[in-house]
Design an enzyme around this catalytic site. Structure first.
Site, PDB file in Angstrom:
ATOM      1  N   HIS A  87      -4.048   5.567   3.699  1.00  0.00           N
ATOM      2  CA  HIS A  87      -4.677   4.384   3.117  1.00  0.00           C
ATOM      3  C   HIS A  87      -4.015   3.104   3.638  1.00  0.00           C
ATOM      4  O   HIS A  87      -4.687   2.164   4.074  1.00  0.00           O
ATOM      5  CB  HIS A  87      -4.562   4.486   1.601  1.00  0.00           C
ATOM      6  CG  HIS A  87      -5.414   3.534   0.853  1.00  0.00           C
ATOM      7  ND1 HIS A  87      -5.014   2.243   0.594  1.00  0.00           N
ATOM      8  CD2 HIS A  87      -6.645   3.665   0.308  1.00  0.00           C
ATOM      9  CE1 HIS A  87      -5.971   1.625  -0.102  1.00  0.00           C
ATOM     10  NE2 HIS A  87      -6.962   2.471  -0.283  1.00  0.00           N
ATOM     11  N   ASP A 109       0.840  -1.197   0.000  1.00  0.00           N
ATOM     12  CA  ASP A 109       0.000   0.000   0.000  1.00  0.00           C
ATOM     13  C   ASP A 109       0.873   1.244   0.000  1.00  0.00           C
ATOM     14  O   ASP A 109       2.054   1.165  -0.312  1.00  0.00           O
ATOM     15  CB  ASP A 109      -0.953  -0.042   1.213  1.00  0.00           C
ATOM     16  CG  ASP A 109      -2.312   0.587   0.912  1.00  0.00           C
ATOM     17  OD1 ASP A 109      -2.332   1.794   0.595  1.00  0.00           O
ATOM     18  OD2 ASP A 109      -3.334  -0.101   1.011  1.00  0.00           O
ATOM     19  N   SER A 163     -11.187  -1.118  -1.679  1.00  0.00           N
ATOM     20  CA  SER A 163      -9.918  -1.189  -0.963  1.00  0.00           C
ATOM     21  C   SER A 163     -10.105  -1.722   0.436  1.00  0.00           C
ATOM     22  O   SER A 163      -9.238  -2.371   0.985  1.00  0.00           O
ATOM     23  CB  SER A 163      -9.323   0.210  -0.814  1.00  0.00           C
ATOM     24  OG  SER A 163      -8.515   0.526  -1.888  1.00  0.00           O
TER      25      SER A 163
END
Ligand SMILES: *[C@@H]1O[C@H](CO)[C@@H](O)[C@H](O)[C@H]1NC(C)=O
Ligand SMILES: *[C@@H]1O[C@H](CO)[C@@H](O)[C@H](O)[C@H]1NC(C)=O
Ligand SMILES: *[C@@H]1O[C@H](CO)[C@@H](O)[C@H](O)[C@H]1NC(C)=O
Ligand SMILES: *[C@@H]1O[C@H](CO)[C@@H](O)[C@H](O)[C@H]1NC(C)=O
Ligand SMILES: *[C@@H]1O[C@H](CO)[C@@H](O)[C@H](O)[C@H]1NC(C)=O
Ligand SMILES: *[C@@H]1O[C@H](CO)[C@@H](O)[C@H](O)[C@H]1NC(C)=O
Ligand SMILES: *[C@@H]1O[C@H](CO)[C@@H](O)[C@H](O)[C@H]1NC(C)=O
Ligand SMILES: *[C@@H]1O[C@H](CO)[C@@H](O)[C@H](O)[C@H]1NC(C)=O
Length: 757
Positions: A216, A167, A534
């Site tokens: 994220h 990520d 996601s």
């Protein structure tokens, strides 16, 4: 305690060089056409150059890198040494050298070099690096409670399993990655390093590399394996206990993105390192480019093949945010798990009061100051321009692909707020997918009609907007969200995708924070709420870790089968899981086998297993050239010749779901499957079929009697058009039922009218 706020993003200058340079700014063909001028010599981009491994050195490491450099040297008209001495960080041409997941290297090339290279015998293919994007829309925060307690944790919380998350960066000091009570990983298992810009690794975050505290990546990592953190706080509100799906699993983190762009060649490096060097058991990927390509051009498919088939690694990917149109699902390879997304009954409400007193509830991203009694004006999409005249007005608009841009325009024009309503495809879905800079509300298509009718009914329509915060549905009934829809737009595939659905909307998990001053051993404790496919993929990565711990002998395919055949298609009260956009029962193209049920997945009874040889037979069955087949299956086999291996059609791949096509020309299809007994040694299963409309389904034999654990039994399923024509896509199911188990597979029958490439 100070209110944590996100630290500034650190974007290294070096990092920028590694992004797939220029591949969109300059099309290779154009540059070549401009001949000997600077066009042909400008670096157009990074390519994965696939080479014939058979010609290379037997050993890997430096010898392999030197060989790759020597090949590249012939194209660049330079020496091997010169290439080896140029650092890839200083824009040297040899960016990465791969050893396990593919035979090849990533190189920066000009158009002319690319053209020359393609003519060379040792070059099998040159695949442009693409920037995958993180598949999330952000929803910064408010309150709400997440209690992920499942029965599965009584058996396993992922102890000893290493989950590798790929990520955009992590906050290594977050409380979710504290190792209080965590045992060390099993001796010798982790072989990787630890590079978190000075932050130490521990028994939770055991290694990897990240220099950027990415929101994220912090969020997805904690969703998969985050430790339990009680009294998690969101904007000064206690939201209860936050925990990952496998709170006792270990985390290896790989920073593969720069901000939100994740070069495919860089992700490929992390897959290779995680699976073949460092020793991870599960790989979690939440990025993609929402396109569908042959597997030899899809670097997630290329990298995961060897990781799964040779490394025994489980790979969980997101189905993409390409929906709600049909045939938009991505990450289609049958060796990865493809995860669709469901809502969770948590809404961030933006309340609309119309001048006629009607109150409607839309959704928004975050808090804003209420706006009262403003003129309400409808602006159709084509009238949006820089000369928008909406000062102090609330703008009603059709929901476009970029409400954020529209919001910016309204704000720039002095508008007071914006209400966007769905078209018929997005129907009832109101989860905001964009971060707005003005008071805003996204409403359903039906509510949009109501507002339009009001606007049409009066000369001076007005409205008020008020942020009222998070609302919890008292009876959370997950519905499948508006993101991707199956099938994969590849007619040769023969495999139903997505595979399964996991929660994704309004997920509360860790985000980077700032440390309390003067205490280097303290933890950050910020939490955020995000949505997107996601968020679904790491849930399934954590669940896979739980299963891997509880059933260490299962292959990645067996774990996937257990997850799929035990997934729920109804709520506990028996009502079907719905499509969030229509409220109608969700189709298998939306949800795959159904909503994951981790507790049931521990004990599926039977599994549909697959080994490397089956995947090779499948890839050969796709009709790819040997060169491309070998590119995909770098390991465990080298130099396969499809002429000499048995092939299997997609419909016959031993997959836990069924997808066949029946047409007037082909009215009957038979498929084969083999189930392996992982339940009670002595057990009897009978086939129970719900036949799709207009299709007769026969299972032969329809009774399977097992006498031993791991015993395998084969059966066939015949699908036949029943008298009249089938019409469109029809669905059914096959369940193998014993007194203890129900092993359920979705059936999808196409009529050939879906326009797939
Ligand atoms: C090629 O040349 C044309 C005409 O001079 C120019 O417009 C174009 O931008 C050039 N393309 C590239 C890729 O350099
Ligand atoms: C790989 O296979 C091709 C075709 O089957 C053959 O020509 C070549 O010699 C093989 N290479 C190696 C190293 O086995
Ligand atoms: C390659 O390099 C040599 C020596 O520097 C030079 O003579 C030759 O012209 C170069 N060839 C090309 C195609 O650039
Ligand atoms: C959303 O927008 C606000 C205001 O521009 C900004 O401060 C915030 O960082 C943005 N959040 C995300 C996740 O983009
Ligand atoms: C409102 O008026 C517009 C034209 O101004 C029309 O296109 C639309 O269908 C009307 N909507 C309703 C719900 O009456
Ligand atoms: C520093 O943080 C640790 C861990 O949260 C805590 O145990 C310790 O008391 C803190 N020390 C000081 C001086 O605040
Ligand atoms: C097939 O479905 C379409 C749309 O639902 C319908 O209009 C058509 O009459 C159906 N055809 C048959 C042969 O049932
Ligand atoms: C599949 O892709 C092709 C080519 O892009 C497109 O024409 C077709 O409409 C797509 N099929 C579906 C069902 O969307």
């Amino acid at each position: 305690m100070r209110t944590p706020s996100p630290p500034p993003r650190v974007l290294l200058l070096l990092a920028a060089l590694s992004i797939c340079v220029g591949s969109t700014a300059l099309v290779a063909g154009d540059a070549a056409k401009n001949g000997s001028s600077s066009g042909g010599d400008a670096v157009v981009g990074t390519y994965l150059v696939v080479v014939c491994r058979a010609d290379g050195p037997k050993e890997g490491g430096e010898a392999l890198r030197a060989w790759h450099a020597s090949l590249l040297a012939t194209v660049l008209n330079t020496t091997t040494d010169a290439i080896l001495h140029e650092s890839p960080q200083q824009s040297g041409p040899l960016v990465y050298s791969y050893e396990h997941v593919v035979s090849g290297f990533a190189a920066r090339l000009t158009a002319r070099q690319l053209g020359e290279l393609r003519r060379l015998q040792w070059c099998v293919d040159a695949i442009p690096c693409v920037n995958y994007r993180l598949m999330t829309t952000y929803t910064p925060t408010l309150l709400g409670v997440n209690s992920p307690v499942t029965g599965a944790w009584a058996h396993s919380m992922g102890e000893g399993v290493i989950v590798g998350v790929l990520d955009n960066g992590i906050d290594p000091r977050h409380a979710s990655f504290s190792d209080a009570g965590m045992p060390p990983p099993p001796p010798g298992k982790w072989r990787g390093g630890c590079d978190f810009g000075g932050a130490p690794c521990n028994n939770k975050l055991i290694g990897g590399r990240s220099v950027t505290p990415g929101e994220h990546g912090t969020h997805t990592s904690s969703t998969a394996v985050g430790a339990s953190v009680s009294h998690a706080r969101l904007l000064r509100t206690d939201v209860g206990t936050a925990s990952g799906m496998a709170p006792r699993a270990h985390l290896a983190f790989y920073e593969v993105c720069f901000d939100e762009e994740c070069p495919s060649t860089k992700q490929l490096v992390a897959m290779e390192r995680g699976a073949f060097v460092d020793g991870v058991d599960v790989i979690s990927i939440s990025a993609g480019d929402d396109t569908q390509k042959p597997f030899y051009q899809d670097l997630t498919a290329v990298g995961s093949f060897s990781a799964v088939a040779s490394g025994g690694v489980f790979v969980s990917t997101s189905a993409g945010n390409g929906g709600p149109d049909e045939a938009t699902v991505t990450n289609c390879a049958p060796w990865v798990l493809t995860v669709a997304a469901s809502t969770m009954g948590r809404r961030v409400v933006s309340r609309i009061k119309l001048g006629n007193g009607v109150v409607l509830h839309g959704q928004t991203m975050g808090r804003y100051k209420a706006v009262k009694h403003r003129p309400l004006v409808y602006v159709p999409g084509h009238q949006f321009s820089d000369s928008l005249d909406v000062r102090d007005k609330i703008v009603l608009c059709d929901r476009s692909e970029s409400p954020r841009t529209r919001g910016e325009m309204v704000r720039a024009a002095g508008g007071a707020g914006m209400i966007s309503f769905n078209n018929v495809y997005r129907g009832r879905a109101t989860a905001p997918r964009d971060n707005m800079t003005i008071p805003a509300a996204r409403v359903s298509q039906a509510d949009g009609e109501t507002i339009m009718a009001y606007v049409n009914s009066t000369r001076n329509p007005t409205a008020s907007l008020q942020f009222t915060g998070v609302e919890m549905d008292p009876t959370p009934r997950p519905a499948v969200a508006e993101y991707s829809r199956g099938p994969c737009n590849m007619s040769s595939l023969g495999v139903l995708k997505p595979d399964v659905t996991g929660p994704e909307t309004s997920i509360i998990a860790a985000v980077p924070g700032t440390l309390p001053r003067g205490n280097a051993s303290a933890h950050t404790r910020s939490f955020g709420m995000f949505s997107g496919t996601s968020m679904a993929a790491p849930h399934l990565s954590g669940i896979a870790a739980v299963l891997k711990r509880a059933r260490p002998e299962w292959s990645p395919a067996a774990i996937k089968s257990a997850i799929m055949t035990t997934a729920d298609v109804t709520h506990p009260d028996g009502s079907p899981i719905a499509d969030d956009t229509t409220g109608m029962p969700a189709s298998y193209f939306l949800m795959g086998a159904g909503l994951v049920n981790p507790t049931k997945a521990l004990d599926p009874g039977l599994v549909y297993d697959l080994a490397a040889v089956d995947y090779v037979a499948y890839v050969c069955g796709l009709g790819y050239e040997d060169n491309f087949v070998n590119e995909i299956i770098a390991q465990p086999m080298q130099n396969v010749s499809c002429a000499t291996v048995s092939k299997v059609a997609g419909k016959d791949l031993n997959y836990p779901s069924f997808m066949v096509t029946l047409t007037a020309a082909a009215t009957e299809v038979e498929v084969r499957r083999t189930v392996t007994n992982v339940g009670e040694a002595a057990s009897v299963y009978t086939a129970e079929v719900v036949a799709p409309k207009g299709v007769a389904v026969e299972v032969v034999p329809n009774r399977l009697q097992f006498g031993a654990l791991n015993q395998r039994m084969e059966f066939r399923v015949r699908f036949r058009r029943d008298g009249g024509a089938t019409n469109g896509t029809v669905e059914g199911s096959l369940r193998w039922v014993s007194d203890k188990h129900s092993v359920r597979s979705p059936i999808v029958v196409l009529d050939g009218s879906l326009n797939l490439v």
